[in-house]
Structures are given as structure tokens and as C-alpha cells.
Scaffold this motif. Structure first.
Motif, PDB file in Angstrom:
ATOM      1  N   GLU A   1      -4.211  -0.818   6.216  1.00  0.00           N
ATOM      2  CA  GLU A   1      -3.164  -1.245   7.149  1.00  0.00           C
ATOM      3  C   GLU A   1      -1.914  -1.702   6.397  1.00  0.00           C
ATOM      4  O   GLU A   1      -0.788  -1.406   6.799  1.00  0.00           O
ATOM      5  CB  GLU A   1      -3.686  -2.359   8.054  1.00  0.00           C
ATOM      6  CG  GLU A   1      -2.761  -2.725   9.177  1.00  0.00           C
ATOM      7  CD  GLU A   1      -2.641  -1.645  10.235  1.00  0.00           C
ATOM      8  OE1 GLU A   1      -1.591  -1.608  10.900  1.00  0.00           O
ATOM      9  OE2 GLU A   1      -3.568  -0.839  10.401  1.00  0.00           O
ATOM     10  N   MET A   2      -2.090  -2.414   5.295  1.00  0.00           N
ATOM     11  CA  MET A   2      -0.925  -2.848   4.497  1.00  0.00           C
ATOM     12  C   MET A   2      -0.137  -1.640   3.997  1.00  0.00           C
ATOM     13  O   MET A   2       1.084  -1.613   4.075  1.00  0.00           O
ATOM     14  CB  MET A   2      -1.367  -3.706   3.312  1.00  0.00           C
ATOM     15  CG  MET A   2      -1.778  -5.094   3.692  1.00  0.00           C
ATOM     16  SD  MET A   2      -1.997  -6.172   2.274  1.00  0.00           S
ATOM     17  CE  MET A   2      -3.478  -5.516   1.534  1.00  0.00           C
ATOM     18  N   ARG A   3      -0.833  -0.647   3.479  1.00  0.00           N
ATOM     19  CA  ARG A   3      -0.159   0.552   2.977  1.00  0.00           C
ATOM     20  C   ARG A   3       0.579   1.272   4.105  1.00  0.00           C
ATOM     21  O   ARG A   3       1.744   1.654   3.963  1.00  0.00           O
ATOM     22  CB  ARG A   3      -1.173   1.505   2.339  1.00  0.00           C
ATOM     23  CG  ARG A   3      -0.471   2.734   1.733  1.00  0.00           C
ATOM     24  CD  ARG A   3      -1.451   3.810   1.320  1.00  0.00           C
ATOM     25  NE  ARG A   3      -1.952   4.457   2.527  1.00  0.00           N
ATOM     26  CZ  ARG A   3      -3.202   4.853   2.705  1.00  0.00           C
ATOM     27  NH1 ARG A   3      -4.104   4.688   1.781  1.00  0.00           N
ATOM     28  NH2 ARG A   3      -3.568   5.433   3.830  1.00  0.00           N
ATOM     29  N   GLU A   4      -0.078   1.445   5.237  1.00  0.00           N
ATOM     30  CA  GLU A   4       0.538   2.153   6.355  1.00  0.00           C
ATOM     31  C   GLU A   4       1.781   1.427   6.869  1.00  0.00           C
ATOM     32  O   GLU A   4       2.772   2.057   7.208  1.00  0.00           O
ATOM     33  CB  GLU A   4      -0.467   2.353   7.479  1.00  0.00           C
ATOM     34  CG  GLU A   4      -1.518   3.387   7.137  1.00  0.00           C
ATOM     35  CD  GLU A   4      -2.545   3.571   8.231  1.00  0.00           C
ATOM     36  OE1 GLU A   4      -2.548   2.808   9.210  1.00  0.00           O
ATOM     37  OE2 GLU A   4      -3.375   4.495   8.091  1.00  0.00           O
ATOM     38  N   ARG A   5       1.744   0.101   6.922  1.00  0.00           N
ATOM     39  CA  ARG A   5       2.907  -0.659   7.397  1.00  0.00           C
ATOM     40  C   ARG A   5       4.095  -0.486   6.464  1.00  0.00           C
ATOM     41  O   ARG A   5       5.225  -0.305   6.907  1.00  0.00           O
ATOM     42  CB  ARG A   5       2.560  -2.130   7.553  1.00  0.00           C
ATOM     43  CG  ARG A   5       1.701  -2.388   8.756  1.00  0.00           C
ATOM     44  CD  ARG A   5       1.343  -3.842   8.858  1.00  0.00           C
ATOM     45  NE  ARG A   5       0.474  -4.059   9.995  1.00  0.00           N
ATOM     46  CZ  ARG A   5       0.630  -5.018  10.875  1.00  0.00           C
ATOM     47  NH1 ARG A   5       1.602  -5.885  10.742  1.00  0.00           N
ATOM     48  NH2 ARG A   5      -0.201  -5.137  11.882  1.00  0.00           N
ATOM     49  N   GLY A   6       3.871  -0.551   5.162  1.00  0.00           N
ATOM     50  CA  GLY A   6       4.955  -0.357   4.208  1.00  0.00           C
ATOM     51  C   GLY A   6       5.554   1.037   4.307  1.00  0.00           C
ATOM     52  O   GLY A   6       6.771   1.210   4.342  1.00  0.00           O
ATOM     53  N   GLU A   7       4.708   2.050   4.372  1.00  0.00           N
ATOM     54  CA  GLU A   7       5.189   3.432   4.445  1.00  0.00           C
ATOM     55  C   GLU A   7       5.861   3.733   5.781  1.00  0.00           C
ATOM     56  O   GLU A   7       6.856   4.446   5.832  1.00  0.00           O
ATOM     57  CB  GLU A   7       4.038   4.393   4.179  1.00  0.00           C
ATOM     58  CG  GLU A   7       3.558   4.315   2.738  1.00  0.00           C
ATOM     59  CD  GLU A   7       2.321   5.149   2.463  1.00  0.00           C
ATOM     60  OE1 GLU A   7       1.754   5.745   3.412  1.00  0.00           O
ATOM     61  OE2 GLU A   7       1.913   5.195   1.287  1.00  0.00           O
ATOM     62  N   THR A   8       5.346   3.193   6.874  1.00  0.00           N
ATOM     63  CA  THR A   8       5.939   3.410   8.190  1.00  0.00           C
ATOM     64  C   THR A   8       7.348   2.830   8.257  1.00  0.00           C
ATOM     65  O   THR A   8       8.227   3.381   8.917  1.00  0.00           O
ATOM     66  CB  THR A   8       5.065   2.793   9.301  1.00  0.00           C
ATOM     67  OG1 THR A   8       3.786   3.438   9.272  1.00  0.00           O
ATOM     68  CG2 THR A   8       5.672   2.966  10.672  1.00  0.00           C
ATOM     69  N   ALA A   9       7.564   1.732   7.544  1.00  0.00           N
ATOM     70  CA  ALA A   9       8.886   1.096   7.527  1.00  0.00           C
ATOM     71  C   ALA A   9       9.849   1.810   6.587  1.00  0.00           C
ATOM     72  O   ALA A   9      10.996   1.396   6.428  1.00  0.00           O
ATOM     73  CB  ALA A   9       8.751  -0.370   7.115  1.00  0.00           C
TER      74      ALA A   9
END
Length: 53
Positions: A11-19
Motif C-alpha cells: 500500500e505504501m508503494r502504491e500510494r507513492g506511485e499513484t501520486a
């Protein structure tokens, strides 16, 4: 049997990449773990106006 019902690291990785940024995690025995995020600054948001058509 071990059941994991969370996706913390994913989830941390996905949030950074989504932003639109990046994410990294480094760990070494005896020194702990470092998690870094970088996300772009979109700049100031214009103030709302009362000008309605």
C-alpha cells in the motif's frame, strides 16, 4: 497457519506511485529500516471565486 489481512508495504508503494512520485525501502540487520517517499508539489491552489456565470 499465519494469516495476513493487510498490505502495508504494498500500500505504501502504491500510494507513492499513484501520486506521481517514488518510494523506496532499505533495511540492514542491526540498523533498522528506512522508508522514503517523494511526491511532486502541484503548486498553490487558486483561491475560489464567487464569479458564477
Amino acid at each position: 497457519m499465519i494469516v495476513h489481512d493487510h498490505f502495508g508495504v504494498i500500500e505504501m508503494r502504491e500510494r507513492g506511485e499513484t501520486a506521481g512520485g517514488w518510494w523506496s525501502m532499505r533495511s540492514q540487520p542491526g540498523t533498522g529500516t528506512t522508508v522514503e517517499f517523494w511526491v511532486p508539489n502541484p503548486g498553490p491552489t487558486p483561491a475560489p471565486t464567487d464569479d458564477l456565470p
